[in-house]
Design an enzyme around this catalytic site. Structure first.
Site, PDB file in Angstrom:
ATOM      1  N   LYS A 163      21.671 -29.337  34.053  1.00  0.00           N
ATOM      2  CA  LYS A 163      20.991 -28.144  33.549  1.00  0.00           C
ATOM      3  C   LYS A 163      20.547 -28.311  32.101  1.00  0.00           C
ATOM      4  O   LYS A 163      19.450 -27.876  31.741  1.00  0.00           O
ATOM      5  CB  LYS A 163      21.874 -26.906  33.691  1.00  0.00           C
ATOM      6  N   THR A 164      21.390 -28.940  31.266  1.00  0.00           N
ATOM      7  CA  THR A 164      20.987 -29.155  29.867  1.00  0.00           C
ATOM      8  C   THR A 164      19.787 -30.085  29.803  1.00  0.00           C
ATOM      9  O   THR A 164      18.905 -29.921  28.952  1.00  0.00           O
ATOM     10  CB  THR A 164      22.170 -29.737  29.058  1.00  0.00           C
ATOM     11  N   ASP A 189      20.779 -20.963  28.180  1.00  0.00           N
ATOM     12  CA  ASP A 189      21.703 -21.794  28.952  1.00  0.00           C
ATOM     13  C   ASP A 189      22.955 -20.981  29.268  1.00  0.00           C
ATOM     14  O   ASP A 189      23.270 -20.016  28.576  1.00  0.00           O
ATOM     15  CB  ASP A 189      22.055 -23.029  28.123  1.00  0.00           C
ATOM     16  N   GLU A 190      23.679 -21.371  30.323  1.00  0.00           N
ATOM     17  CA  GLU A 190      24.918 -20.692  30.734  1.00  0.00           C
ATOM     18  C   GLU A 190      24.688 -19.190  30.894  1.00  0.00           C
ATOM     19  O   GLU A 190      25.498 -18.362  30.446  1.00  0.00           O
ATOM     20  CB  GLU A 190      26.044 -20.949  29.709  1.00  0.00           C
ATOM     21  N   GLN A 245      30.131 -20.293  38.393  1.00  0.00           N
ATOM     22  CA  GLN A 245      30.892 -20.685  37.204  1.00  0.00           C
ATOM     23  C   GLN A 245      31.031 -19.541  36.195  1.00  0.00           C
ATOM     24  O   GLN A 245      31.282 -19.775  35.015  1.00  0.00           O
ATOM     25  CB  GLN A 245      30.236 -21.893  36.531  1.00  0.00           C
ATOM     26  N   ARG A 295      35.198 -30.421  36.991  1.00  0.00           N
ATOM     27  CA  ARG A 295      35.249 -31.194  35.745  1.00  0.00           C
ATOM     28  C   ARG A 295      35.561 -32.658  36.038  1.00  0.00           C
ATOM     29  O   ARG A 295      35.320 -33.522  35.206  1.00  0.00           O
ATOM     30  CB  ARG A 295      36.351 -30.667  34.804  1.00  0.00           C
TER      31      ARG A 295
END
Length: 702
Positions: free
Chosen positions: A35-36, A220-221, A251, A587
């Site tokens: 995504k980044t 973002d997020e 998330q 993770r």
């Protein structure tokens, strides 16, 4: 980088998101799906291919660490400096706007930003005045933060007490707290967003200016936004509608901070003609790890479905170990880490241990210490929250804003000036009568003839130092820090370690202006600090968000911990606990180990524990089950084979240089085994790490 080169390393869905340049866009980005990468490439593509000025793109995220990574990637892609660009956290960018515009709200531009400790000091003082038990202050701060996240100001709370479920005394504390902030010309963390929203609500011309300034907005997020942050984003995007939000409803784990997962669900309603792009290819984990995550999160009904897949292959199965108690669980984790380290494939910094509550770390830390394994608590005390750093930054805050009574009170007797509690209390009482800050009251006392010479002399020395420092506020931050130390004698007063930290602070401040430096220090947290040491990372599942590790352990995989007992009877809370577990699982890159205990001391008692209910949501073929035998050093069935009794001392200690007749000189990495059969791990530059028995290896110590 050319516009074509920018698209070369993107998959089909990432490319689709980057190429969409008009109108609202929702990118549903699964864990580890890049995504980044999409945000940074989209920023660069808008700038390079569509000639959008990079100063016209507003890019917001949630942590300073994520913002810095975004800056670095954009600089690499555009080959331009990111200095001055609108890339940062919601709070830092809001502070930047308020530095220019806050006078519209009756504050001065030199306002200070208070962290939780500063806010706590104000709350304690208020509770003391109101004769409310001080033990409640942390809860009150959390409630005030929650109200601000929902844009509920004191006036609205007073008018609708019953609607929000708070009594009149709490409302009075909230009112007084905001009044004290204003008197100190200060904002707390939540005020930064709340004041920006108020600014845009009450001053349409200011809003229009920033709407014109920002042609494109990227967030973002997005699943972590609270109502105030989403309101701010909608204000800025309401004119051009060019808003791209990237997030994953699976998330969303920060409800306790006010995050609203429904923001991501309602985005399409709020912005008509929204294009939705799903990123489902995972670049981080193996398929077995993704299968665990997918099967658990699929039990949540109110979610946007996505199916993560990877080209990394199936990988190792996930391990699930059941120990007799938390001490055995800690030993299993420590020994497993030792074995992984000794095999030479992973360093300690490649390994993390997650837990649901901080109390769990005690047994794990104890086991790691017994084995001599280095570890770091992630999310502990930040550099900027060390006493000596807070002291020096408080001097800087008072230099910039003398009306900051909270910071002034911190430094008034630091270093010691014989200005004790009685003197400070007397000045505080006088400042209330005069309705002035402590600094202005002190200056008045020094000049007045109505106070004793002893009181005036005590205060005069401090006021003279502050006045002189204020006269030099045009100096650079690093020069000011050195001047503070010189004029106050702080370095001589502090310990050697604290003096070293202050020197580090002065070096870090080189080239920064005082306003941005103070803001940065107030908004910085331990989560922004990189883990540069070769040490195992220990952290809560909440702190694991945004990180990745080759090997991850999730401890306490039991009902009452994962999921937490507070959530078990509430379907919404249980769904969030499932999302939290999903974050922890995803993770892991190569290996995931779940551990639990049959009995565990929690809080004040030892409890019988049951395996996590999430275990029943995982297909049996996805994991290996390992049961730890009580009071034994072996396990009944384990793919991670553990060494027997590690020796506390060895003739070939870690770090010793040795010579092998075939492989030459090497360095001992570790030693273990029974006394009559000691084994060593030796790193030979010519062949790598070898496991050798001292009885047969013919090693020579050099």
């Amino acid at each position: 980088m050319t516009k074509h080169a920018l698209l070369n390393d993107l998959n089909i869905q990432q490319k689709e998101a980057v190429l969409h340049n008009s109108g609202p866009l929702l990118v549903l980005a699964g864990a580890g799906s890049g995504k980044t990468k999409v945000i940074t490439h989209k920023f660069a593509y808008l700038n390079n291919a569509h000639k959008v000025p990079n100063t016209s793109i507003l890019a917001m995220t949630f942590t300073n660490k994520a913002a810095e990574e975004m800056r670095e990637r954009i600089e690499h892609l555009t080959k331009k400096s990111s200095k001055g660009l609108w890339i940062g956290t919601f709070h830092s960018l809001s502070a930047r706007i308020l530095r220019k515009e806050i006078e519209h709200l009756g504050f001065q531009r030199n306002f200070c930003i208070y962290d939780d400790e500063d806010s706590g000091n104000i709350i304690r003082s208020i509770l003391k005045d109101f004769k409310v038990h001080e033990a409640l202050y942390k809860g009150i701060l959390s409630k005030i933060s929650s109200l601000k996240a929902s844009l509920v100001n004191p006036e609205e709370l007073l008018a609708n007490e019953d609607s929000y479920g708070f009594d009149e005394k709490f409302a009075r504390v909230y009112v007084k707290y905001q009044d004290d902030l204003r008197k100190n010309n200060a904002l707390d963390f939540d005020d930064l967003i709340m004041c920006c929203v108020k600014l845009f609500e009450e001053h349409p011309a200011v809003l229009k200016k920033y709407q014109n300034d920002f042609s494109y907005i990227m967030i973002d997020e997005f699943q972590d936004t609270n109502p105030s942050q989403y309101r701010l984003a909608k204000f800025l995007a309401s004119k051009n509608k060019n808003i791209c939000v990237v997030g994953d409803d699976d998330q969303s784990i920060y409800k306790f901070r006010g995050a609203e997962v429904r923001n991501i669900h309602t985005f399409k309603k709020d912005f008509s003609k929204t294009k939705v792009v799903k990123l489902e290819q995972n670049y981080r984990s193996t398929q077995n790890i993704l299968n665990i995550a997918e099967n658990v999160i699929a039990q949540n009904t109110s979610r946007m479905p996505k199916k993560l897949w990877t080209e990394r292959g199936e990988g190792e199965k996930v391990y699930y170990c059941i120990a007799s108690n938390e001490l055995e669980e800690g030993r299993y984790i420590a020994r497993s880490i030792k074995e992984l380290y000794l095999k030479g494939k992973y360093s300690y910094k490649d390994i993390s241990v997650f837990y649901r509550v901080n109390q769990q770390s005690r047994a794990i830390e104890e086991a790691l210490r017994e084995n001599g394994q280095p570890y770091r608590i992630f999310g502990g005390i930040s550099f900027f929250h060390r006493k000596e750093i807070k002291d020096i930054v408080s001097y800087l805050k008072v230099i910039m804003n003398p009306d900051d009574s909270v910071s002034l009170k911190r430094i008034v007797n630091c270093p010691t000036r014989q200005i004790g509690i009685a003197t400070v209390t007397r000045v505080e009482n006088e400042s209330r009568k005069r309705e002035e800050s402590l600094y202005r009251t002190m200056k008045y006392i020094v000049k007045s003839n109505t106070y004793t010479t002893a009181l005036k002399d005590k205060i005069r020395t401090f006021v003279d130092v502050i006045d002189e420092l204020i006269d030099h506020r045009s100096l650079s931050v690093s020069e000011l820090i050195r001047l503070i130390c010189k004029k106050t004698g702080y370095i001589e007063w502090a310990s050697e370690e604290r003096a070293d930290h202050i020197t580090e602070l002065a070096n870090f401040a080189e080239g920064k202006d005082i306003s941005s430096f103070i803001d940065m220090s107030s908004l910085y947290s331990s989560l922004d600090e990189p883990n540069t040491d070769d040490a195992v990372s220990l952290m809560t599942l909440h702190n694991a968000k945004g990180l990745e590790f080759p090997v991850a352990f999730i401890s306490g995989f039991e009902d009452g911990l994962v999921p937490h007992f507070h959530a078990i009877k509430d379907p919404e809370e249980l769904a969030e606990e499932r999302r939290l577990f999903y974050v922890g699982v995803t993770r892991a890159q190569d290996m995931l180990v779940l551990t639990g205990a049959k009995r565990r001391r929690l809080y004040t008692s030892v409890q019988e524990q049951q395996p996590s209910r999430f275990l029943s949501e995982i297909p049996a073929g996805c994991y290996h089950c390992i049961e730890k035998r009580p009071r034994a050093d072996t396990i009944s069935s384990s793919v991670i084979k553990l060494p027997a009794n590690f020796l506390s001392a060895s003739p070939f200690a870690t770090g010793a240089r040795v010579k092998h007749p075939k492989w030459g000189i090497g360095v001992v990495r570790d030693s273990y085994g029974e006394t009559d059969d000691v084994k060593v791990m030796v790193n030979f530059p010519s062949v790598g790490i070898k496991r050798l028995s001292l009885k047969f290896a013919n090693l020579e110590k050099i």
